[in-house]
Design an enzyme around this catalytic site. Structure first.
Site, mmCIF file in Angstrom:
data_model
loop_
_atom_site.group_PDB
_atom_site.id
_atom_site.type_symbol
_atom_site.label_atom_id
_atom_site.label_comp_id
_atom_site.label_asym_id
_atom_site.label_seq_id
_atom_site.Cartn_x
_atom_site.Cartn_y
_atom_site.Cartn_z
ATOM 1 C CG ASP A 26 -4.518 20.334 -14.125
ATOM 2 O OD1 ASP A 26 -4.175 19.527 -14.997
ATOM 3 O OD2 ASP A 26 -5.214 20.026 -13.142
ATOM 4 C CG HIS A 84 0.283 14.097 -10.630
ATOM 5 N ND1 HIS A 84 -0.677 13.121 -10.496
ATOM 6 C CD2 HIS A 84 0.001 14.719 -11.806
ATOM 7 C CE1 HIS A 84 -1.514 13.171 -11.518
ATOM 8 N NE2 HIS A 84 -1.123 14.129 -12.332
#
Lengths: 409, 409
Positions: free
Chosen positions: B227, B316
């Site tokens: 991330d 995403h």
């Protein structure tokens, strides 16, 4: 099955040994494993075992579960679970076999079997996972009779126990360097227990067990006190006698009392330094006895200055001193917790200590000590137990065996 | 006033430089300071700046507050405070001078001025403390007009915001290696603000930003995803242009959006690995684009396989890709949180991400991106924003100056 000869595993002996001049840093940089022999105490290492080496892992196998004697790591997360109705000996065996596989994988830095997110298991986390069973998991249909002296802690005058931090049939303590890895391991253990048990509570704390140079240190609670100086030192006979159940079907086990102790930092901060130090009987700067010497030296309970006892009659270190309890001791580990609490007037932070006490015989070692402190201890003014739970920490297991095997089969 | 030439201080340049073969471990073992020159990117260091060296401290001085560009440390604690009525420019100046002294002392590992428990400030904690001000601290009587584009994030369809995790007039972010030291620093900052402001909320998270060998890595959220791979790299022109306000009275500042994002791990875990990877557009194993290459390589948004886009239209990583937003970017940092929640059926653990986005212009960079994700993003299925707050992170300050001085005088 993990490979026990993996070069990144620290042997139990290495874990309890002295990292010495190798140090945290150099070993990590060179990718070495600290497995120095000998368990001789070193003055720079007051708390006992060496701090974990980043990137190394701790072997889950041996006579005892390794998390008990492990030097306190940065993060400790403890959960209690309640067994579902009808979960008896055979089902407990299934759960323990599943958990054993989880412990072996997670502490090796691998994902647990079937883990959908194995990447959250990191070898760098120095993980230990310690499994215990509460009073509700004992009895003929479950783990049988507990070890001698194992029972609930009787109510204490100063207790203000809340159900949400108390009790439980099973306990899993996961400790390591990294909060994310620890949380993931807890989640796996709780998820894999789902057919058998339901989460009861969860508590998380931190500890600073290494000094700026990466060497192990005793660490401090949120009052700023060096906390744990009086502990028996892992690797010594005194430690073994204090902590481990010596014989019988529970040989290799220990008992654990977990107390959630709320600490009132605001009123504590209002004290003078002299008042703070006399309430415990140790200096704040380095945890040394007020009667002189260094942190690990014994207190002189008879010393007087200006006509009064240097360590007051109600000082915590006097009231808990082994000489007042027939030489009986406990092995204690702390983890500092903070938790945000909503109040009608806004947010507030509750602070305290997850206080874990390990001893071979709970009734003989822990209870008299706790009673003595309940009767008289200056610290009662600023501390309140709001949770309490007792567990038998299962004996260790060897590769090819599983947690609690001899107790359930 | 701390000595800026202290050998344990890492220079800003060193902080952003490359630790290289010196490594976390060797430097710590030898007691060295990582101050290697040059800011040239190194492939082993995807997230940008070097990981902190245990025992070193981060200088609080410079053009920017150092916590923004700092490699994500193990523990991040963020508090928001609300200003008391009548606290205006002059009082804010007093608070900022007090906080500046606190920041200088605490990040040096010393107790804050007047700290009754200075021993809880440890040099080994690699602390940064970052101060921001919310919309309520702006206006003629306080910090004046905010930087261009600074405003509340408009409501998003998928938001389920709770007051207890939202808003605030002031923000303090404390990040470091050790949870106890971090919590203590937060407590000092909140206590010293007591004449001026009251705690509004507090949020705590963890991040695993180092690999088993102690080298910096991007880190993972609790879904297991790498991330932050798309981040501009601290030390580059792209980073500076993305993050720092370039001129005017707020030069050297940035804006911060903090979103508390609840993540439904149970339903996420039910997905196949293919479904999980396609929802983001990256592999789970190492965060590389599904279109090939390594973690830091760009996604090929046009790539097809078997007649369909490799990175789906609602993935995403596509929806947040700078090419869809005129090249606009943000710099994001995450901290994983878990929190025990009481329910009528027992304890439950809420898990999620404290998502912090830094950008020079909130309205121009963050809002369009967030709107785009609100409109279409597979991750909306398993994530929910339950808190939101915006702050201007004050410009940095030099020794002898104080936080916000040029804005308040």
């Amino acid at each position: 099955m993990p490979d026990p000869s993996s070069p990144r595993r620290i042997s139990r002996r290495g874990l309890l040994g002295y990292a010495g001049t190798t140090g945290l840093g150099a070993a990590a940089g060179a990718g070495l494993v600290v497995a120095a022999g000998g368990g001789s105490p070193a003055p720079a290492n007051p708390a006992g075992p060496a701090a974990p080496v980043p990137g190394a892992t701790v072997s889950p196998w041996g006579a005892h579960q390794p998390g008990v004697a492990q030097h306190p790591p940065a993060v400790t997360e403890i959960v209690a679970l309640d067994l579902l109705e009808g979960v008896e000996r055979e089902a407990l065996g299934r759960l323990m076999r599943v958990w054993t596989g989880d412990v072996e994988a997670l502490t090796a830095g691998r994902g647990a079997p079937g883990d959908p997110a194995p990447w959250l298991s990191a070898a760098a986390a120095d993980l230990t996972i310690t499994v215990g069973v509460g009073p509700g998991a004992l009895g003929a249909d479950r783990f049988g009779e507990g070890p001698s002296g194992f029972a609930e802690v009787p109510p204490m005058t100063h207790d203000r126990l809340e159900e949400r931090w108390s009790g439980g049939d099973l306990c899993v303590t996961v400790a390591g360097r990294d909060g994310t890895t620890v949380a993931h391991a807890v989640r796996r253990m709780v998820a894999d227990a789902e057919p058998f048990a339901r989460l009861r509570w969860r508590q998380v704390g931190s500890w600073n067990g290494t000094d700026p140079d990466g060497r192990p240190q005793t660490g401090r609670n949120l009052f700023g006190q060096v906390d744990g100086s009086g502990n028996p030192r892992p690797g010594t006979e005194l430690f073994d006698d204090t902590v481990w159940v010596g014989g019988g079907r529970w040989a290799g086990a220990t008992t654990m009392v977990l107390r959630r102790i709320r600490m009132d930092l605001d009123t504590w901060d209002d004290l003078t330094r002299d008042e703070q130090e006399r309430s415990v009987g140790r200096t704040l700067a380095d945890g040394a006895p007020l009667t002189g010497g260094a942190e690990l030296d014994d207190l002189d309970l008879t010393a007087q200055a200006q006509g009064r006892l240097v360590v007051p009659l109600d000082a915590h270190a006097r009231r808990s001193h082994p000489s007042l309890h027939g030489g009986r001791r406990i092995f204690r580990k702390g983890a500092n917790y903070t938790r945000e609490v909503e109040t009608p007037r806004g947010a507030r932070v509750e602070s305290g200590l997850l206080f874990a006490s390990y001893q071979a015989d709970l009734a003989d070692q822990f209870v008299p000590l706790q009673r003595s402190l309940d009767e008289l201890d200056q610290l009662n003014e600023w501390t309140t137990a709001i949770g309490s739970a007792v567990f038998v920490v299962l004996p260790g297991f060897e590769a090819g065996s599983w947690l609690g095997e001899s107790l359930l089969t």
